[in-house]
Design an enzyme around this catalytic site. Structure first.
Site, PDB file in Angstrom:
ATOM      1  N   PRO A 118      79.220 -25.274  -3.823  1.00 39.96           N
ATOM      2  CA  PRO A 118      79.683 -26.559  -4.333  1.00 39.96           C
ATOM      3  C   PRO A 118      80.202 -27.459  -3.214  1.00 39.96           C
ATOM      4  CG  PRO A 118      81.402 -24.934  -4.615  1.00 39.96           C
ATOM      5  CD  PRO A 118      80.217 -24.209  -4.020  1.00 39.96           C
ATOM      6  N   GLY A 119      79.873 -28.722  -3.279  1.00 39.17           N
ATOM      7  CA  GLY A 119      80.409 -29.687  -2.323  1.00 39.17           C
ATOM      8  C   GLY A 119      81.204 -30.745  -3.064  1.00 39.17           C
ATOM      9  N   CYS A 166      76.404 -57.485   8.385  1.00 37.74           N
ATOM     10  CA  CYS A 166      75.476 -58.603   8.270  1.00 37.74           C
ATOM     11  C   CYS A 166      74.190 -58.216   7.562  1.00 37.74           C
ATOM     12  CB  CYS A 166      75.193 -59.155   9.642  1.00 37.74           C
ATOM     13  SG  CYS A 166      76.715 -59.753  10.373  1.00 37.74           S
TER      14      CYS A 166
HETATM   15  N1  LLP Z   1      73.593 -26.666  -1.294  1.00 39.86           N
HETATM   16  C1  LLP Z   1      72.525 -27.316  -0.805  1.00 39.86           C
HETATM   17  C2  LLP Z   1      71.396 -26.537  -0.287  1.00 39.86           C
HETATM   18  C3  LLP Z   1      72.504 -28.729  -0.806  1.00 39.86           C
HETATM   19  O1  LLP Z   1      71.438 -29.378  -0.340  1.00 39.86           O
HETATM   20  C4  LLP Z   1      73.608 -29.444  -1.317  1.00 39.86           C
HETATM   21  C5  LLP Z   1      73.637 -30.911  -1.326  1.00 39.86           C
HETATM   22  C6  LLP Z   1      74.712 -28.717  -1.790  1.00 39.86           C
HETATM   23  C7  LLP Z   1      74.664 -27.321  -1.777  1.00 39.86           C
HETATM   24  C8  LLP Z   1      75.950 -29.378  -2.338  1.00 39.86           C
HETATM   25  O2  LLP Z   1      75.662 -30.127  -3.466  1.00 39.86           O
HETATM   26  P1  LLP Z   1      76.866 -30.761  -4.316  1.00 39.86           P
HETATM   27  O3  LLP Z   1      77.627 -29.621  -4.918  1.00 39.86           O
HETATM   28  O4  LLP Z   1      77.707 -31.545  -3.389  1.00 39.86           O
HETATM   29  O5  LLP Z   1      76.178 -31.591  -5.312  1.00 39.86           O
HETATM   30  N2  LLP Z   1      74.734 -37.781  -0.088  1.00 39.86           N
HETATM   31  C9  LLP Z   1      74.462 -37.637  -1.498  1.00 39.86           C
HETATM   32  C10 LLP Z   1      74.463 -36.185  -1.935  1.00 39.86           C
HETATM   33  C11 LLP Z   1      73.469 -35.329  -1.186  1.00 39.86           C
HETATM   34  C12 LLP Z   1      73.497 -33.877  -1.592  1.00 39.86           C
HETATM   35  C13 LLP Z   1      72.632 -33.050  -0.706  1.00 39.86           C
HETATM   36  N3  LLP Z   1      72.664 -31.632  -0.910  1.00 39.86           N
HETATM   37  C14 LLP Z   1      75.490 -38.447  -2.293  1.00 39.86           C
HETATM   38  O6  LLP Z   1      76.334 -39.105  -1.689  1.00 39.86           O
HETATM   39  O7  LLP Z   1      75.430 -38.484  -3.503  1.00 39.86           O
END
Ligand code: LLP
Length: 422
Positions: free
Chosen positions: A278-279, A347
């Site tokens: 989780p991120g 800009c």
């Molecule tokens: N594991 C893998 C292999 C991933 O590619 C990702 C996110 C995560 C875990 C974590 O996912 P989460 O739990 O955070 O949804 N920059 C974009 C989000 C890109 C996510 C990329 N991969 C945004 O600001 O919405």
């Protein structure tokens, strides 16, 4: 739940007024709450453990917020790290994440990065393709090591809040099909530089509906059972990240206990070590971006622009994904709300955080906070337009620390060199 609340008419992070940080550090500035980070991590862990999952590894996705102080806060609770580059491995190690709790994902790992991961004792490399499997085997053999690998499967399921962050469809660049996964797993078991231990998937980000996850996870369970039926040992099942965060405009994301219950139900009777990546659900509403109103510019045609000192280089999500972030005054005033286009100084027209947003009364010089900005905020910031990289502050109770100072213009310019012919 988060720890950004009004107290005595102004917005606080835990026990520190955001205005106090803005005065001391300047704006724009990211402010993170330790209590919120800790709460999200423990709520998820406790929900998984309560459902009887055996010692789950929660490998926090470093890409969401890679500040070493944030990582150290989570590492102290036993978090592992999901990383996608040598830089992220180095951050996780610096923050005190044990190498065995680091999972290395990503479709384009270089031989150098793979060697670094193996020499650092990284616990698992998630393999995204056959060429990568062969490369990891080669690097492992050259180093006289067996790389512990999991095969990343693309379950061909539609999920995620935005096309740019959906990863689980067959036409995305991530992972291999189920059939491929079976073949690669069996091959890997016979390769001298590899030790296959599990399978993994990650179907997208900002997922607010458990159904696509449940569908993907059921398919993953089937794969584990087929591999085991072929006599291949499968010790680990990594189900990725993707659970959404509340942004105040989308459906409420499922609570961690509902997520955990869905997993327990899908996996009932399967004896395996689970891992999660989780991120966003850990970091998103543990952070805000504080900015100052520079001008209120009313055009005769009727548009009203709120010009801030923060821009798309500091918070890219609205420009890149049309993302919604709630915007709150740090010291709310009395008066009538008004509709604004909220913009930064960069800009290009893309430097627009939102259009026609009704906001409480604001005056030039006021501070505003972009909520739910702790994930994919500072981590995606740049120096575009030669704006200084945005600083980061971590709060704990009544204390705060600048965990990434704003560089000086001298720092910025010192990184570049004249070419010899200039
Ligand atoms: N594991 C893998 C292999 C991933 O590619 C990702 C996110 C995560 C875990 C974590 O996912 P989460 O739990 O955070 O949804 N920059 C974009 C989000 C890109 C996510 C990329 N991969 C945004 O600001 O919405």
């Amino acid at each position: 739940m988060n720890h950004f609340e009004l107290q005595g008419g102004e917005l606080y992070c835990e026990d520190v007024p955001l205005a106090k940080i803005a005065e001391a550090v300047g704006t724009p500035v990211y402010v993170y709450s330790s209590a919120t980070l800790e709460r999200h991590f423990t709520v998820l862990r406790d929900a998984l453990v309560a459902e009887g999952l055996r010692a789950p590894l929660i490998a926090y996705a470093v890409k969401a917020n890679s500040n070493v102080a944030v990582l150290a806060t989570l590492a102290a609770l036993g978090a592992g790290a999901d990383v996608v580059s040598e830089g992220e491995i180095r951050r996780a190690l610096k923050a005190g994440v044990p190498p065995g709790r680091i999972v290395f994902s990503g479709v384009g790992k270089t031989a150098g990065e793979i060697a670094f991961a193996l020499q650092s004792g990284v616990g698992e490399i998630n393999v995204e393709s056959e060429p990568e499997l062969n490369l990891i085997n080669k690097v492992g053999q050259e180093l006289g090591l067996r790389a512990t690998v999991a095969i990343r499967v693309n379950p061909d399921v539609e999920a995620g809040g935005h096309a740019k962050i959906s990863t689980g469809k067959a036409d995305n660049k991530f992972g291999v099909s189920f059939g491929e996964a079976e073949r690669l797993y069996a091959n890997a078991a016979n390769m001298a530089g590899l030790r296959p231990v599990g399978v993994t998937c990650h179907i997208g980000s900002q997922i607010t509906d458990l159904a696509p996850m449940a569908a993907a996870f059921a398919k993953m369970r089937g794969l584990v059972e087929r591999l085991r039926a072929e006599g291949l040992p499968v010790e680990r099942l990594d189900l990725g990240g993707g659970l959404g965060a509340p942004y105040f405009n989308t459906p409420e994301p499922p609570a961690p206990d509902a997520y955990a219950a869905m997993i327990a139900q899908t996996m009932r009777g399967l004896d395996i070590q689970f891992a999660f990546e989780p991120g966003r659900m850990v970091a998103a509403n543990a952070g805000v971006l504080v900015a100052r109103v520079l001008h209120i510019h009313e055009r005769p045609e009727g548009r009203r622009f709120l010009v801030l000192d923060a821009a798309m280089n500091d918070l890219l999500r609205p420009a890149m994904y049309d993302a919604y972030h709630d915007i709150r005054p740090v010291k709310p005033r009395d008066g009538e709300p008004a509709a604004y286009d909220v913009v930064g100084p960069i800009c290009e027209t893309g430097d627009t955080f939102t259009r026609d947003r009704t906001l409480p009364p604001l005056e030039p010089g006021d501070l505003v906070a972009f909520m739910t900005a702790g994930a994919y905020g500072a981590a995606m910031a740049s120096e575009y337009n030669s704006r200084l990289l945005v600083p980061e502050v971590l709060v704990k109770g009544a204390e705060y620390a600048v965990v990434r100072p704003r560089p000086t213009y001298e720092d910025m310019l010192a990184r570049e060199r004249p070419a010899p012919w200039l």
